[in-house]
Design a protein around this motif. Structure first.
Motif, PDB file in Angstrom:
ATOM      1  N   GLU A  18       0.825  -1.205   0.000  1.00 33.59           N
ATOM      2  CA  GLU A  18       0.000   0.000   0.000  1.00 33.59           C
ATOM      3  C   GLU A  18       0.862   1.259   0.000  1.00 33.59           C
ATOM      4  O   GLU A  18       0.590   2.206  -0.735  1.00 33.59           O
ATOM      5  N   SER A  39      -8.648  -1.270   3.843  1.00 35.10           N
ATOM      6  CA  SER A  39      -7.909  -0.014   3.881  1.00 35.10           C
ATOM      7  C   SER A  39      -8.852   1.140   3.536  1.00 35.10           C
ATOM      8  O   SER A  39      -9.791   0.984   2.762  1.00 35.10           O
ATOM      9  N   ASN A  41      -7.589   3.716   2.044  1.00 31.20           N
ATOM     10  CA  ASN A  41      -6.904   4.302   0.901  1.00 31.20           C
ATOM     11  C   ASN A  41      -7.752   4.104  -0.360  1.00 31.20           C
ATOM     12  O   ASN A  41      -8.125   2.984  -0.686  1.00 31.20           O
TER      13      ASN A  41
END
Length: 149
Positions: A18, A39, A41
């Motif tokens: 990541e 995540s 993200n």
């Protein structure tokens, strides 16, 4: 466009993937049969596949191709995606390529045969070390830079 596919069950380098992918603005698919914290993200998509043998591997193999990177310790999956043109990195940073994946597959099969022939054989492979993590980060960085060139 390059994407990274992570065979995430028992993968010790998800956070490293990541971090490097974010720096390079590369889409990541973290594929598992559940049990992982997703995540936040936006570049990381958590893909949950049904439980079953090799379901995550099949999902990745059906999608990964030329220019993509697959992070896995699964040698049969590596062989499939290398044939499709993807780059493969094991968790310790070792690259599996068209030149070495068939040998790795043969060695895996040999070791499985040896283990089944000796039911008292105990223990597994080496533990995952800081040096392995560092080699992985370096390898992933190099692969992504080469993909952009």
């Amino acid at each position: 466009m390059t994407a990274i596919y992570v065979d995430a069950d028992a993968c010790p380098v998800k956070a490293e993937v990541e971090r490097v992918a974010t720096r390079h603005k590369v889409q990541v698919f973290v594929v598992s049969n559940g049990g992982l914290r997703p995540s936040q993200n936006p570049l990381v998509e958590h893909v949950i596949v049904p439980e079953g043998p090799d379901v995550a591997d099949m999902w990745i193999a059906d999608r990964a191709g030329t220019g993509d990177v697959v992070v896995t310790g699964d040698i049969p999956l590596a062989a499939k995606v290398v044939d499709a043109g993807a780059k493969v990195l094991k968790h310790n940073g070792e690259a599996l390529t068209a030149q070495n994946v068939k040998e790795a597959l043969a060695m895996r099969d040999l070791m499985a045969d040896l283990r089944s022939a000796d039911p008292f054989r105990q223990g597994g492979g080496k533990g995952f070390t800081k040096a392995d993590r560092s080699r992985f980060l370096d390898s992933l960085e190099r692969v992504l830079r080469a993909a952009k060139a």
